[in-house]
Design a protein around this motif. Structure first.
Motif, short mmCIF file in Angstrom:
data_model
loop_
_atom_site.label_atom_id
_atom_site.label_comp_id
_atom_site.label_asym_id
_atom_site.label_seq_id
_atom_site.Cartn_x
_atom_site.Cartn_y
_atom_site.Cartn_z
N ALA A 272 0.99 -1.14 0.04
CA ALA A 272 0.06 -0.08 0.10
C ALA A 272 0.90 1.37 -0.22
O ALA A 272 0.39 2.27 -0.73
N ILE A 273 1.92 1.26 0.66
CA ILE A 273 2.85 2.39 0.91
C ILE A 273 3.49 2.72 -0.49
O ILE A 273 3.44 3.76 -0.80
N SER A 274 4.02 1.44 -0.78
CA SER A 274 4.61 1.50 -2.32
C SER A 274 3.71 2.05 -3.45
O SER A 274 4.11 2.99 -4.09
N LYS A 275 2.42 1.72 -3.51
CA LYS A 275 1.24 1.98 -4.56
C LYS A 275 1.16 3.39 -4.22
O LYS A 275 1.01 4.43 -5.31
N GLY A 277 3.11 5.83 -2.79
CA GLY A 277 3.92 6.59 -3.28
C GLY A 277 4.06 6.76 -4.88
O GLY A 277 4.39 7.84 -5.44
N ASP A 278 3.85 5.71 -5.59
CA ASP A 278 3.78 5.77 -6.83
C ASP A 278 2.66 6.90 -7.60
O ASP A 278 3.00 7.51 -8.50
N ALA A 279 1.67 6.61 -6.88
CA ALA A 279 0.60 7.47 -7.30
C ALA A 279 0.70 8.85 -7.10
O ALA A 279 0.50 9.82 -7.89
N GLU A 280 1.68 9.48 -6.11
CA GLU A 280 1.93 10.61 -5.85
C GLU A 280 2.65 11.40 -6.89
O GLU A 280 2.95 12.61 -7.27
N GLY A 281 3.48 10.25 -7.57
CA GLY A 281 4.35 10.88 -8.78
C GLY A 281 3.49 11.40 -10.16
O GLY A 281 4.03 12.15 -11.03
N TYR A 282 1.97 10.86 -10.02
CA TYR A 282 1.02 11.32 -11.19
C TYR A 282 0.39 12.46 -10.76
O TYR A 282 -0.15 12.83 -11.61
N CYS A 283 0.17 12.67 -9.42
CA CYS A 283 -0.82 13.27 -8.98
C CYS A 283 -0.14 14.29 -8.34
O CYS A 283 0.16 14.28 -6.96
N LYS A 284 0.27 15.44 -8.72
CA LYS A 284 1.10 16.58 -8.34
C LYS A 284 0.10 17.70 -7.78
O LYS A 284 -0.68 18.49 -8.22
N GLY A 285 0.10 17.73 -6.29
CA GLY A 285 -0.45 18.68 -5.58
C GLY A 285 -2.13 18.35 -5.60
O GLY A 285 -2.58 17.68 -6.41
N GLU A 290 -5.89 13.91 -11.32
CA GLU A 290 -6.63 14.02 -12.54
C GLU A 290 -6.02 12.73 -13.63
O GLU A 290 -6.50 12.48 -14.71
N ASP A 291 -4.74 12.26 -13.49
CA ASP A 291 -4.26 11.45 -14.15
C ASP A 291 -4.64 9.93 -13.92
O ASP A 291 -5.04 9.45 -12.88
N PRO A 292 -5.12 9.39 -14.98
CA PRO A 292 -5.74 7.86 -15.13
C PRO A 292 -4.78 7.06 -14.26
O PRO A 292 -5.22 6.35 -13.45
N ARG A 293 -3.62 7.14 -14.58
CA ARG A 293 -2.57 6.18 -14.01
C ARG A 293 -2.85 6.53 -12.44
O ARG A 293 -2.43 5.33 -11.57
N GLY A 294 -2.77 7.54 -12.14
CA GLY A 294 -2.44 7.85 -10.71
C GLY A 294 -3.87 7.43 -9.99
O GLY A 294 -3.60 7.13 -8.72
N VAL A 295 -4.91 7.52 -10.79
CA VAL A 295 -6.05 7.20 -10.10
C VAL A 295 -6.05 5.63 -9.69
O VAL A 295 -6.36 5.07 -8.59
N THR A 296 -5.61 4.84 -10.56
CA THR A 296 -5.55 3.34 -10.64
C THR A 296 -4.45 2.96 -9.59
O THR A 296 -4.87 2.14 -8.52
N LEU A 297 -3.45 3.82 -9.46
CA LEU A 297 -2.39 3.35 -8.45
C LEU A 297 -3.11 3.76 -7.07
O LEU A 297 -2.85 3.06 -5.94
N THR A 298 -3.82 4.86 -6.70
CA THR A 298 -4.40 5.17 -5.65
C THR A 298 -5.42 4.27 -5.20
O THR A 298 -5.52 3.78 -4.13
N GLU A 299 -6.29 3.66 -6.35
CA GLU A 299 -7.19 2.52 -5.60
C GLU A 299 -6.44 1.38 -5.33
O GLU A 299 -6.80 0.59 -4.33
N GLU A 300 -5.51 0.92 -6.12
CA GLU A 300 -4.68 -0.35 -5.51
C GLU A 300 -4.16 -0.13 -4.24
O GLU A 300 -4.12 -1.20 -3.53
N ALA A 301 -3.55 1.05 -3.82
CA ALA A 301 -2.92 1.47 -2.57
C ALA A 301 -3.94 1.29 -1.52
O ALA A 301 -3.76 0.94 -0.54
N SER A 302 -5.27 1.72 -1.78
CA SER A 302 -6.37 1.60 -0.90
C SER A 302 -6.80 0.26 -0.46
O SER A 302 -6.81 -0.19 0.43
N SER A 303 -6.89 -0.63 -1.73
CA SER A 303 -7.13 -2.03 -1.46
C SER A 303 -6.11 -2.78 -0.80
O SER A 303 -6.50 -3.56 0.14
N ALA A 304 -4.82 -2.69 -0.95
CA ALA A 304 -3.87 -3.32 -0.46
C ALA A 304 -3.90 -2.66 1.06
O ALA A 304 -3.69 -3.55 1.95
#
Length: 356
Positions: A272-275, A277-285, A290-304
């Motif tokens: 979860a922590i890793s996912k 951190g990856d999401a923050e790279g796509y979602c700046k501030g 807004e980035d689809p990849r960032g949204v996906t990583l955020t959802e995966e982090a929440s599930s984990a």
């Protein structure tokens, strides 16, 4: 087309010989239309076989046809089929049955012809007489069988018409040796007398019935002055150490499952922590990504993270329960060390210690 009158009388002419020949064909209730059709088909097939000289195959079909839908015409053909195959006693008895039923049905011509055929066969019939030693008649369950068929006591000592050939005879009774013999009768007025000897009792007395052990009330009291009989020692209780070992083993199993749960929770927590951190790279501030990849990583982090919380909860509960079982067990005799192993790509359980 099969033409016959309905059979209504039982075969009187078979008499006592019905036990030794196979032509006993009892009457039955009125058949259904489907059964009548089956009987007609069997009858027609049998006649075709007889015309081809294949009476051995025809006789069973005629027998079955008569069982389904009894008729005088079927009886006459069946008697002829028996005669063609050398079963003279069966043919004689069946012709006489057909004559009797024809006479009862008012078919005088058929009755006359059937009676004439039976009379022609009678002088050459083979006969068998089975005598029985008087001692056997007193045995409970005594029985005699001839050609696989039971022989009634009323037939003992009477010469009965039988079909030529080998005839196996046996006599038996509970608790006695079975007696067997075989006689061979020719086809022209042959005769044989078989005497069943007294059956031999099986050797060895019957086993004594098992007596139940006496109850406490049935045990006699010791005589005055006699030393008291020592009572049987009570069974020793199960060792405390054995019960303790079982509880400790169960504690280790439950605790081990808890440790695995904690390891799984750790794995999903790290994921979860890793996912995240990856999401923050796509979602700046901002609070919205807004980035689809960032949204996906955020959802995966929440599930984990959710899986991690559940695994941690279950693992902690199991570990606590296992610890209680292990430490409250009496007289501990083993020392076990259990710990999680968490790597970058796998999660495991390390178990070690000393077992006595």
């Amino acid at each position: 087309m099969r033409r016959h009158q309905r059979s209504t009388a039982h075969p009187v002419a078979l008499g006592l010989c019905a036990a030794l020949i196979s032509g006993a064909l009892p009457a039955r209730a009125e058949p259904s239309a489907a059964e009548k059709a089956t009987a007609e088909a069997l009858f027609d097939a049998a006649l075709d076989l007889m015309k081809q000289g294949r009476s051995e195959e025809a006789c069973p079909r005629l027998e079955q046809s008569h069982r389904i839908d009894p008729g005088i015409g079927t009886l006459l053909y069946l008697a002829e089929c028996y005669e063609n195959t050398g079963r003279t006693a069966s043919a004689w008895a069946t012709f006489r049955q057909a004559a009797s039923e024809s006479r009862a049905a008012g078919q005088a011509e058929r009755s006359r012809k059937a009676q004439a055929r039976a009379a022609r066969l009678e002088p050459g019939l083979s006969k068998l007489s089975i005598g029985v030693a008087p001692e056997n008649l007193a045995l409970q369950g005594f029985a005699v069988r001839s050609a696989g068929q039971p022989v009634e006591p009323a037939i003992f000592g009477i010469a009965i018409p039988v079909d030529p050939g080998e005839i196996a005879i046996e006599a038996s009774a509970p608790g006695h040796e079975t007696w067997k013999t075989t006689v061979k009768l020719g086809s022209n007025k042959a005769s044989a007398n078989v005497d069943v000897p007294a059956l031999k009792r099986l050797e060895g007395p019957p086993p004594d019935p098992v007596k139940p052990p006496p109850s406490e009330a049935e045990v006699p009291a010791p005589a005055v002055g006699a030393p008291a009989r020592a009572s049987a020692p009570a069974p020793a209780p199960a060792p405390v150490e054995s019960r303790g070992d079982t509880m400790r083993l169960l504690g280790l199993v439950v605790g081990g499952a808890g440790v695995v749960g904690l390891g799984v929770g750790t794995f999903f927590g790290v994921k979860a922590i890793s996912k995240n951190g990856d999401a923050e790279g796509y979602c700046k501030g901002g609070s919205t990504c807004e980035d689809p990849r960032g949204v996906t990583l955020t959802e995966e982090a929440s599930s984990a993270a959710t899986a991690s919380n559940i695994a941690f909860g279950l693992g902690a509960a199991a570990l606590a329960g296992g610890a209680v079982l292990y430490f409250v067990a009496p007289r501990p005799s083993s020392r076990v060390e259990v710990g999680p192993v968490v790597g970058a790509r796998n999660v495991g359980l390390r178990v070690g210690g000393t077992f006595q």
